[in-house]
Enzyme design. Structure first.
Site, PDB file in Angstrom:
ATOM      1  N   TYR A  54     -60.335  24.185  -8.112  1.00 53.59           N
ATOM      2  CA  TYR A  54     -59.596  24.964  -8.665  1.00 53.59           C
ATOM      3  C   TYR A  54     -59.266  24.614 -10.215  1.00 53.59           C
ATOM      4  O   TYR A  54     -58.796  23.674 -10.538  1.00 53.59           O
ATOM      5  CB  TYR A  54     -57.969  25.230  -8.190  1.00 53.59           C
ATOM      6  N   GLU A  56     -57.828  26.974 -12.898  1.00 51.49           N
ATOM      7  CA  GLU A  56     -56.924  28.199 -13.506  1.00 51.49           C
ATOM      8  C   GLU A  56     -56.797  27.336 -14.925  1.00 51.49           C
ATOM      9  O   GLU A  56     -56.404  26.339 -15.075  1.00 51.49           O
ATOM     10  CB  GLU A  56     -55.658  28.491 -12.821  1.00 51.49           C
ATOM     11  N   ASP A 200     -72.559  46.422 -24.114  1.00 46.20           N
ATOM     12  CA  ASP A 200     -72.670  45.677 -22.741  1.00 46.20           C
ATOM     13  C   ASP A 200     -73.959  45.681 -22.626  1.00 46.20           C
ATOM     14  O   ASP A 200     -74.787  46.716 -22.393  1.00 46.20           O
ATOM     15  CB  ASP A 200     -72.014  46.922 -21.797  1.00 46.20           C
ATOM     16  N   THR A 227     -73.659  40.887 -17.759  1.00 46.40           N
ATOM     17  CA  THR A 227     -73.777  40.065 -16.544  1.00 46.40           C
ATOM     18  C   THR A 227     -74.831  39.010 -16.832  1.00 46.40           C
ATOM     19  O   THR A 227     -75.487  38.705 -17.834  1.00 46.40           O
ATOM     20  CB  THR A 227     -74.405  40.954 -15.661  1.00 46.40           C
ATOM     21  N   LYS A 230     -78.952  39.243 -14.342  1.00 46.74           N
ATOM     22  CA  LYS A 230     -80.322  40.446 -14.435  1.00 46.74           C
ATOM     23  C   LYS A 230     -81.260  39.714 -15.345  1.00 46.74           C
ATOM     24  O   LYS A 230     -81.833  38.899 -14.793  1.00 46.74           O
ATOM     25  CB  LYS A 230     -79.753  41.787 -14.948  1.00 46.74           C
ATOM     26  N   ARG A 236     -74.919  35.272 -10.025  1.00 47.76           N
ATOM     27  CA  ARG A 236     -74.204  36.544 -10.350  1.00 47.76           C
ATOM     28  C   ARG A 236     -72.921  36.271 -10.990  1.00 47.76           C
ATOM     29  O   ARG A 236     -72.237  35.290 -10.564  1.00 47.76           O
ATOM     30  CB  ARG A 236     -73.689  37.175  -9.129  1.00 47.76           C
TER      31      ARG A 236
HETATM   32  C1  LIG Z   1     -75.110  45.815 -13.896  1.00 48.33           C
HETATM   33  C2  LIG Z   1     -73.985  46.284 -14.860  1.00 48.33           C
HETATM   34  C3  LIG Z   1     -72.884  46.196 -14.960  1.00 48.33           C
HETATM   35  C4  LIG Z   1     -71.948  45.634 -13.761  1.00 48.33           C
HETATM   36  O1  LIG Z   1     -72.154  44.285 -13.503  1.00 48.33           O
HETATM   37  P1  LIG Z   1     -71.608  43.974 -11.944  1.00 48.33           P
HETATM   38  O2  LIG Z   1     -71.876  42.177 -12.030  1.00 48.33           O
HETATM   39  O3  LIG Z   1     -72.575  44.655 -10.727  1.00 48.33           O
HETATM   40  O4  LIG Z   1     -69.996  44.179 -11.827  1.00 48.33           O
HETATM   41  C5  LIG Z   1     -72.051  46.581 -16.076  1.00 48.33           C
HETATM   42  N1  LIG Z   1     -72.678  47.044 -17.110  1.00 48.33           N
HETATM   43  C6  LIG Z   1     -73.863  47.649 -17.087  1.00 48.33           C
HETATM   44  C7  LIG Z   1     -74.464  48.255 -18.298  1.00 48.33           C
HETATM   45  C8  LIG Z   1     -74.714  47.190 -15.909  1.00 48.33           C
HETATM   46  O5  LIG Z   1     -75.930  47.570 -16.005  1.00 48.33           O
END
Ligand SMILES: *Cc1c(COP(=O)(O)O)cnc(C)c1O
Length: 430
Positions: A54, A56, A200, A227, A230, A236
């Site tokens: 933990y 936090e 994003d 994220t 990807k 993840r």
């Molecule tokens: C995949 C994605 C997310 C969300 O990611 P998660 O880990 O699935 O919650 C947010 N923004 C964009 C542009 C994405 O492609």
């Protein structure tokens, strides 16, 4: 490496499912644009005793004892993230991309405040203000889209909507769009209306880190969320990066003007989350180290080369692609316009021969999101398996061929065997 001996003994049922998943991943081809295969090192990092801890709080300021090692790994993850994306603050604790985005909204906005984001059906993400999200009930989202003539984001529309609605945040970024973004223009609009500029880059983070796509921070953006799983090819999870210190006079807590990095940290914890997942943060740090290597730059280049070749060959074979091609790692086939199949039908068909892809809306899609007109495919995962241009030509041919033989189950089986045989030469990295 873990031999899974204990798992096999304790829970044979789940062990068998794990084996089946390993088989599924090795025998087929992952064309889902948001997926990838992590390295053995990242997989090892995920299965460590850091999951027991933990933590936090943040390095040097925790609510539990025993943090001499966790403080180090989180600090290393933060420093590596800052180097990768050329920024001065990183929060590596968000449990996912969606939570990272939620944290950004709550750090900078009060309920009812206005945000300008990209329409879901034009390529934006759910968390960018889609009416089905809880976020859309709390904040006032206004949305821009693409110009369906050129396929580009309609930047003039974006500016018009911004001038009219005076958003506090302008958000760019996408899950289904095949071009880079004119961050310079968007930042100038943000400046014009006094908004904070936020990108994003969940899908393209690896390509940005490798220098193959534009880095929003080079254009004065203040926030980047992403994220880590990807194109960045880590575990993840999510992450929020900032550059510069913008103060928010509206968040004037006890007469102290709060700055953006602090607001973000405080929103992630204790605002939204409890204990961070330290084994994931450990694995994020490992993935960042991999992304800092010259080989990763080569990987990102190959991802984009593969996407170009695959898009071109699909076009040669009669498929219609949204925007006519791609400038990143993904492409969207307009399946209806190509061969009169829906995106869902093409997805099921490809599944039968071991190619996994995801149905997707096309701009101004008239069909339902459950069975839209398009199919999105991407090259990050297959490039990790070592595939190059010649494999892209092969994959395009399979995709075309399965459309022709779609009513012949026996031929489909033969094609499935051919795919399985072919991918043997491209083992999973772990
Ligand atoms: C995949 C994605 C997310 C969300 O990611 P998660 O880990 O699935 O919650 C947010 N923004 C964009 C542009 C994405 O492609």
């Amino acid at each position: 490496m873990i031999d899974y001996k204990s798992l096999r003994k304790i829970d044979p049922l789940l062990f068998n499912i794990l084996q089946a998943e390993v088989r599924r991943q090795s025998d087929g081809l992952e064309l889902i644009a948001s997926e990838n295969y992590v390295s053995t090192a990242v997989l090892e990092a995920l299965g460590t005793v850091f999951t027991n801890k933990y933590s936090e709080g943040y390095p040097g300021k925790r609510y539990y004892g025993g943090q001499e090692n966790t403080d180090q790994i989180e600090t290393i993850a933060i420093e590596r993230a800052k180097t990768l994306f050329k920024c001065d603050h990183a929060n590596v604790q968000p449990l996912s991309g969606a939570i990272a985005n939620t944290a950004v909204y709550f750090s900078w906005l009060e309920p009812g405040d206005t945000v300008l984001g990209m329409r879901l059906d034009h390529g934006g993400h759910l968390t960018h203000g889609s009416p089905v999200t809880k976020l859309a009930k709390l904040f006032n989202f206004v949305r821009y889209g693409i110009d369906t003539e050129t396929g580009d984001i309609d930047y003039n529309q974006l500016r018009d909507i911004a001038l009219k609605n005076q958003p506090k945040l302008i958000l760019v970024g996408y899950s289904a769009y095949t071009r880079d973004i004119d961050y310079g223009f968007v930042k100038s609009v943000a400046d014009e209306v006094g908004a904070v500029a936020w990108a994003d880059i969940a899908h393209i983070a690896g390509l940005v880190a490798a220098g193959e796509m534009r880095n929003p921070f080079d254009y004065g953006f203040q926030i980047v969320s992403t994220t880590t799983h990807k194109t960045l090819r880590g575990p993840r999870g999510g992450m929020i990066l900032t550059k510069g210190v913008v103060s928010n006079p509206l968040k004037n807590v006890e007469k102290k003007v709060e700055n953006l990095p602090t607001l973000i940290d405080r929103t992630v914890f204790p605002g939204l989350q409890g204990g961070p997942l330290m084994n994931i943060i450990f694995a994020k740090a490992v993935a960042f180290q991999e992304a800092l290597q010259p080989e990763f730059k080569e990987y990102a280049k190959q991802v984009m080369r593969n996407a170009k070749v695959l898009a071109q060959e699909l076009t040669n074979l009669g498929f219609k692609l949204v925007t006519g091609g791609t400038e990143n790692h993904m492409m969207i086939i307009d399946a209806i316009a190509s061969f009169g199949l829906s995106g869902g039908e093409l997805e099921v068909l490809l599944d039968k021969i071991g190619l996994t892809a995801s149905k997707s809306m096309v701009p101004d899609d008239t069909r339902s999101p459950f069975d839209p007109s398009g199919l999105r495919i991407g090259t990050p995962a297959i490039t990790t398996r070592g595939m190059k241009e010649d494999s892209m030509l092969q994959i395009a041919k399979w995709i075309r061929h399965v459309v022709d033989i779609r009513h012949d189950e026996r031929q489909i089986q033969l094609l499935r065997d051919e795919v399985r045989e072919y991918v043997r030469n491209f083992p999973l990295p772990s």
